[in-house]
Structure formats: C-alpha cells, structure tokens
Design a protein around this motif. Structure first.
Motif, short mmCIF file in Angstrom:
data_model
loop_
_atom_site.label_atom_id
_atom_site.label_comp_id
_atom_site.label_asym_id
_atom_site.label_seq_id
_atom_site.Cartn_x
_atom_site.Cartn_y
_atom_site.Cartn_z
N GLY A 126 7.29 29.57 1.84
CA GLY A 126 8.31 30.09 2.75
C GLY A 126 8.26 29.46 4.13
N LEU A 127 7.76 28.23 4.21
CA LEU A 127 7.65 27.56 5.53
C LEU A 127 8.96 26.88 5.89
N PRO A 128 9.24 26.77 7.20
CA PRO A 128 10.51 26.16 7.62
C PRO A 128 10.57 24.66 7.31
N ASP A 129 11.79 24.16 7.17
CA ASP A 129 11.97 22.71 7.02
C ASP A 129 11.53 22.02 8.30
N LEU A 130 10.97 20.83 8.15
CA LEU A 130 10.50 20.12 9.34
C LEU A 130 11.43 18.95 9.65
N THR A 131 11.61 18.68 10.94
CA THR A 131 12.31 17.47 11.32
C THR A 131 11.26 16.39 11.52
N PRO A 132 11.26 15.34 10.72
CA PRO A 132 10.26 14.29 10.95
C PRO A 132 10.46 13.65 12.32
N LYS A 175 1.91 39.03 13.34
CA LYS A 175 1.50 40.43 13.44
C LYS A 175 0.97 40.77 14.84
N PHE A 176 0.71 39.73 15.65
CA PHE A 176 0.22 39.97 17.01
C PHE A 176 1.29 39.63 18.04
N ASP A 177 2.55 39.61 17.57
CA ASP A 177 3.69 39.33 18.46
C ASP A 177 3.58 37.99 19.18
N VAL A 178 3.06 36.99 18.48
CA VAL A 178 3.08 35.64 19.07
C VAL A 178 4.33 34.95 18.54
N ASN A 179 5.19 34.56 19.44
CA ASN A 179 6.46 33.93 19.08
C ASN A 179 6.29 32.42 19.04
N LEU A 180 6.52 31.81 17.88
CA LEU A 180 6.32 30.37 17.77
C LEU A 180 7.66 29.64 17.77
N HIS A 181 7.76 28.61 18.61
CA HIS A 181 8.99 27.83 18.68
C HIS A 181 8.72 26.43 18.11
N GLU A 182 9.63 25.96 17.26
CA GLU A 182 9.42 24.66 16.60
C GLU A 182 9.65 23.52 17.60
N MET A 183 8.80 22.48 17.50
CA MET A 183 8.95 21.30 18.37
C MET A 183 9.69 20.21 17.61
N GLN A 184 11.00 20.12 17.82
CA GLN A 184 11.81 19.13 17.10
C GLN A 184 11.40 17.71 17.52
#
Lengths: 175, 296
Positions: free
Chosen positions: A142-148, B29-38
């Motif tokens: 269930g992991l998000p898709d990654l942008t290479p 579960k510890f309310d850590v919000n992760l943002h993806e690094m495009q």
C-alpha cells in the motif's frame, strides 16, 4: 613487508603534497598527526590492507604522492568513520582518504565496483535500478507511487564536475 | 503534529520497501505528517560519490536538500547513509561560505540554489527525542515478554558525532531504550558497536562478508532472538547475505531474523506482520515471535 618500509628515492617525494591536501580539506589537522595509530586500531579493514590508515597519513606527510595514488588499498574502506571519530589530533583520516581517492581516480586508479556505482548514480539519479518485482511489493504494502528523480539533473552535475568522462571509462578505457 | 519532508533514498524504496511501510505505519500513529519529495534521488552515498569527487557529492546532496527548502520543511531520513550524506553536506555548506558558493555555481546549471534554511533529521532522533519513550509506551498494545534483541545502530547515524549529534558514539543508548520500551530485552554482546561492512562490498565482497561474519558469530553466542537495526545497508548485509555470512563461520547452519526498529515497534503495536512486510525478508521470523496472531 609494508609499503612504508620500502626504499624511498628523492624523486618519489613531493614535499608540497601535504599542503595540497590540507588545502583541499580546508583544515590543517592533517599536519598534526603524531602517528599514534588510533585510526588503525579502530579500523575494521586494517588487517586486510597493506598500507594501514596511520601509514597513509605518514606517507602523505612524507610526500609519497605517487605510491599512495597508485595504491589499491586506499579504496578498501568501510566508511565507518571510526578513524575520524577517534583521532586525538583531530585528523579526519576518512576525509583525507576520500580526497586521496578523488586524486587516485583521476590518476587511473579506480576500482570497477566504485566506477559502476558512481556511473549508475550519476546517470540515473539512483544507486540501484528500479525493478518491477519491487514495484509490485510496494503496491502490496500500500505504498505510494514514486516519482523517479530527474536523471538529467544528475547527468548535468557529473558533466560540470568533470566526472562524466571519468565514469564512462570502463576498466580505464573509453567505452 | 509534526511535518517532515520524507527522504527515502534508494535502497529503502527500491529494495527494502518493508522498511518504508513499517516506518510510515508507525509514524502515522504519532501524528507525524510525511510529505513526499518529488524528484529526490540518491543522497550521494557515503562511500561512492564522495570517493569520486567531493564537490559532485556535495552538489548531489544539496540538490536534494533544495527540494525540501522549497517545501519549507525539515527532512526526515529513514536510512543512516542518507542521513549522514545529507546532514554532513547541509552543515558543511552552512558553515563554509566559499564552498557553498562553488556548489551553488554547479547547482545553477540545474536551476537550484542551496540556501541553508532547513535541518536534517533521522528517524532515531525523531522517535527518541521528539516523540519520546512515554508517548511510544502509551501506543504499545502487546509488549514483548521474552525477546532478546541484538541492537545494531549502524555507523552513519552516530559518526562523526560532532556533526551528526544524535547520540554518544561510543556508548549510545537511544535505540536500546526504544527497544526496551517494546518490552524486549536489549542484550549485551561483543562487537555491538562494530560496522556491518556493507560499504566494503563494492570494492571486495569476500572481505566484506568475512568481517560481517565476526559480528554474526557474537550475535549467535549472545543467544539473540533477532537483530534490530535502522539502516538498510546493514539490513542488506545481515538479512539478504546472512546465509553466505554464516557459511563463512564453518559452523552448523543457523538463522537470526533481522528487523528494522519500526517493524519491531509495529509488532508491539499489534500491526499485522503482512502490513510490516515480513513476507519479504530472506530470513523468516515467524516462529521466533510470541505473537502468532499477527503472523496469521
């Protein structure tokens, strides 16, 4: 027989080598080494190299540039940073050895494993290839898709720093 | 609520996604919000790129840091190697203006500029210092009763300690205490602080495995049930190569499961084993644990 015990000729010595390295490192601590051997005693690969970490520093101070830059054993390093952590004189041996490797690579002394690793990082932006099997695992978890990463960014950095031509020489030869 | 730009690197997302899944599931579960690094890529690798050209390595690391600077978020690393590369580069460039200028000249070619506005963190610090043992304890559903753990920190979360500043490089205790809070026991064993020698592999695989065998022998002698670690490089060495390593010991075959800290914590929080990705481990760990229901 260790390398430092071999006969040294005047012509082997470059008296400015240590200053050249201190300059690249941006610190003079290297010149303060008193050869206690703490780096060697904390090094996991010390038993497997013929020039021990403290001898690398000793040879640097003596100016044995050619011998060091042609040595295979400066490349055998666990990158564990024990040497840099434990030195009582603040000589960060790991970083010194990294600079020696930078120079050795340009003197045609570059292990194929490191060249390959560098080539894949600086052409694709990733240290390992993307496999479809792992992407399936990601989906199952269930992991998000990654942008290479943008490969061109890494290729450009390799080009600007002069690494591109070095990395394309497989086994020291142009591909 | 804590917000971080999540830096994944290469090995975790593209080789060991179970480490990523477990970290995401537990941090949530510890309310850590992760943002993806495009667009983030390799951190520069503590061993390979710096050995080729230190300026290229700084530029590769800084390119990633710039992405988080634009997001105005600090970076959270799951991997020791990435943490080491990014934090070392970040601090070096913050403190050496001339070098920063030179690296920014390189980065100008790819349309980026390093400003030095964010900090680099590791999962270990966030768990231990920010979330803290108390809050973790509150979330544990079924603590372990009788589980002996060999804790392995991994070099690149500790050294050089004057820059990384995570824990005592000789006698660290953060991960031991995080393990203890799950009810497990962190056992004493010889060579606990020794390197896994994964980085030696690219130059000489035989020597790398031989050196790991020494540590593995100590783990076995201390009668550990499993190894708990943080770094995917160490994970590759102790899980994926475990059979090859043990063969070098010329002893009877044995196996010791390897877990990332988030996976251990996940089990203690009653997260099903499948969601934590244990099915993808080479060394199977089903039998060793007290929680058969989670492995159903």
């Amino acid at each position: 027989m260790t390398a430092v015990k071999q006969r040294v000729e005047d012509s082997d010595i470059d008296p400015n080598f240590k200053y050249e390295l201190a300059n690249i490192l941006g610190e003079k601590a290297l010149l303060h080494c008193f050869q206690c051997g703490t780096c060697t005693s904390s090094c996991p690969v010390a038993d497997d190299v013929d020039i021990k970490p403290h001898q690398v520093i000793g040879m640097t101070l003596l100016g044995l540039k050619g011998k060091l830059l042609q040595s295979k054993t400066i490349w055998l390093c666990a990158a564990c940073l024990e040497c840099a952590e434990n030195c009582p004189r603040g000589v960060r041996s790991f970083y010194l050895q990294s600079v020696l490797k930078n120079l050795a690579a340009r003197a045609n002394n570059l292990p194929e494993g490191i060249r390959e690793e560098g080539e894949i990082i600086l052409t694709t932006g990733l240290a390992i290839p993307i496999s479809s099997g792992i992407l399936k695992r990601r989906e199952k978890l269930g992991l998000p898709d990654l942008t290479p990463p943008a490969a061109e960014t890494f290729q450009k950095i390799a080009e600007v720093t002069g690494l591109a031509s070095l990395l394309s020489k497989k086994g020291g030869k142009e591909k | 609520m804590m917000d971080y730009a999540l830096f994944l690197g290469c090995i975790i997302p593209y080789r060991l996604p179970q480490m990523e899944a477990a970290a995401r599931k537990t941090l949530q579960k510890f309310d850590v919000n992760l943002h993806e690094m495009q667009g983030a890529g390799c951190c520069s690798d503590p061993a390979a790129t710096p050995a080729l050209d230190y300026k290229a390595a700084l530029a590769v690391a800084a390119n990633n840091i710039c992405i988080a600077e634009e997001m105005e978020l600090n970076i959270l690393n799951l991997c020791n190697g990435c943490f080491h590369s990014l934090k070392l580069s970040n601090e070096t460039l913050k403190n050496k203006p001339r070098l920063k200028e030179q690296i920014n000249e390189i980065l100008a070619h790819v349309g980026k500029e390093f400003k030095g506005t964010i900090n680099i963190r590791h999962l270990l610090e966030v768990m231990y210092k920010d979330i803290g043992l108390e809050r973790i304890k509150d979330k544990i559903k079924t603590p372990f009763n009788d589980l002996k753990v060999s804790v392995h920190y991994g070099c690149h979360v500790l050294r050089p300690s004057n820059v990384l500043n995570v824990d005592d490089p000789l006698r660290p205790e953060s991960l031991d205490r995080l393990v203890k809070v799950t009810g497990a026991e962190s056992i004493k064993y010889m060579q606990k602080m020794n390197c896994c020698n994964y980085c030696v592999r690219v130059v000489d695989k035989d020597i790398s495995l031989k050196l790991s065998a020494g540590k593995m022998k100590q783990v076995k002698q201390a009668q550990a049930d499993c190894i708990v670690l943080l770094c995917p490089g160490c994970f590759m060495q102790f899980d994926l190569s475990q059979k090859e390593i043990i063969r070098l010991l010329e002893e009877e075959m044995f196996s010791i499961p390897v877990l990332s800290y988030s996976q251990l914590l996940g089990l203690a929080m009653d997260i099903p084993a499948k969601e934590l990705g244990f099915q993808f481990h080479r060394v199977k760990l089903k039998k060793l644990f007290e929680k058969p229901a989670l492995f159903a």
